[in-house]
Design an enzyme around this catalytic site. Sequence first.
Site, mmCIF file in Angstrom:
data_model
loop_
_atom_site.group_PDB
_atom_site.id
_atom_site.type_symbol
_atom_site.label_atom_id
_atom_site.label_comp_id
_atom_site.label_asym_id
_atom_site.label_seq_id
_atom_site.Cartn_x
_atom_site.Cartn_y
_atom_site.Cartn_z
ATOM 1 C CG LEU A 84 9.281 9.093 59.559
ATOM 2 C CD1 LEU A 84 9.570 7.943 58.592
ATOM 3 C CD2 LEU A 84 9.938 10.376 59.067
ATOM 4 N N GLY A 85 5.045 9.689 61.412
ATOM 5 C CA GLY A 85 3.587 9.778 61.339
ATOM 6 C C GLY A 85 2.955 8.726 62.221
ATOM 7 N N GLY A 88 -4.249 4.741 63.117
ATOM 8 C CA GLY A 88 -4.899 3.713 63.906
ATOM 9 C C GLY A 88 -4.044 2.475 64.083
ATOM 10 C CG PHE A 89 -0.897 2.001 61.280
ATOM 11 C CD1 PHE A 89 0.390 2.309 61.683
ATOM 12 C CD2 PHE A 89 -1.518 2.825 60.346
ATOM 13 C CE1 PHE A 89 1.057 3.421 61.180
ATOM 14 C CE2 PHE A 89 -0.852 3.930 59.837
ATOM 15 C CZ PHE A 89 0.436 4.226 60.257
ATOM 16 N N GLY A 90 -0.661 2.448 64.512
ATOM 17 C CA GLY A 90 0.498 2.674 65.365
ATOM 18 C C GLY A 90 1.314 3.836 64.848
ATOM 19 N NE ARG A 91 3.017 7.681 68.834
ATOM 20 C CZ ARG A 91 3.417 8.475 69.827
ATOM 21 N NH1 ARG A 91 4.706 8.482 70.183
ATOM 22 N NH2 ARG A 91 2.557 9.245 70.454
ATOM 23 C CB VAL A 92 5.715 5.340 60.503
ATOM 24 C CG1 VAL A 92 6.896 5.077 59.561
ATOM 25 C CG2 VAL A 92 4.543 4.431 60.143
ATOM 26 C CE LYS A 107 2.690 -0.776 59.266
ATOM 27 N NZ LYS A 107 1.620 -0.759 58.241
ATOM 28 C CG ASP A 205 -6.452 0.931 53.686
ATOM 29 O OD1 ASP A 205 -7.444 1.692 53.592
ATOM 30 O OD2 ASP A 205 -5.669 0.956 54.652
#
Length: 362
Positions: A84-85, A88-92, A107, A205
């Site tokens: 999905l996207g 910087g945190f990783g992937r969803v 996530k 955020d």
Amino acid sequence: MGCFSCCMSANCNRSRRSLKKHVNYKDRVTLASFVHNLSLKSVSDKKKITEKLQSVGKGSEVARLFTFSELAAATQNFRLESLLGEGGFGRVYKGFIESRNQDVAVKQLDRNGLQGNREFLVEVLMLSLLHHPNLVSLLGFCADGDQRLLVYEYMENGSLEDHLLDLPPGKEPLEWKTRMKIAAGAAKGLEYLHENAGTPVIYRDLKTSNILLDENFNVKLSDFGLAKLGPTGDQSHVSTRVMGTYGYCAPEYALTGQLTTMSDVYSFGVVLLEIITGRRVVDPARPACEQNLIIWAQPLFRDKKKFQLMADPLLEGNYPLKALHQALAVAAMCLQEEASTRPSIGDVVTALEYLAEPIEGE
């Protein structure tokens, strides 16, 4: 700002139901201490998380502990077609939990990325304890070995960023009334965190990519890894390492690391201005004098005759002029340099609820 006062007075008699507080002060202090001291290096720590959620949650639905193999199956082994996207945190990824017969968003945190163990724990605990229609629901988490995954309800319309900024050819822009509905929903989520969650919670955020939209464009705030418990008692602020996204941070927070709920109000002002203008807060593709949205907007805020220059051209003039003026006045108030001169998020909600009401005759 006269328009802001007008918007407020038009709505002053509306009764707004106070939301139930889910966590008392003692629990929040315990929670803060728990997050500070806990690591996720052992199975016993995972058990501690679940036990803590059960003891502090007081009957609220506790996030489920998933195994990595369960989430791999749910996402068809994290295949590219389910993506999905990413950031910087990783992937969803989009997934499907058969036991719940439910679509989910999974996530998967980058083990070398921006969101570490502490941020992971903050998000698990915060979203297990805080419940509101405008906050995303955390269904569960995984902490197998060095894997860190979070499982959320699936939001059919993705993020506000997907519908507002850099639209691909053929994608319909958001209508004015939908934009105001989204702005009001995001403000209500912040209002719950600031005023109705027991001890104030500072989101820290807020940005278009963290504002998720369901099939009816109802808002849910997501990504609580940077959230902080706000000041209590005689404290005026929380001092912390400056984190967040460039362009959205309040000036006093960026300069001093002193964080208050008014820092979130500033970030909301940035998002509201993006919603109105359809411009990114920082856009290197624009001429030098227009690359920073706030710097570009400041002189225009001072001249009402130029307010229409700030409306997203994709709206093609399809908005009530008075509502545009009022929305820009709210944004300008939120973006005041001095934190003490910004409105509370509760006042912002009242103003935006008025702007989000259906226009007479529609």
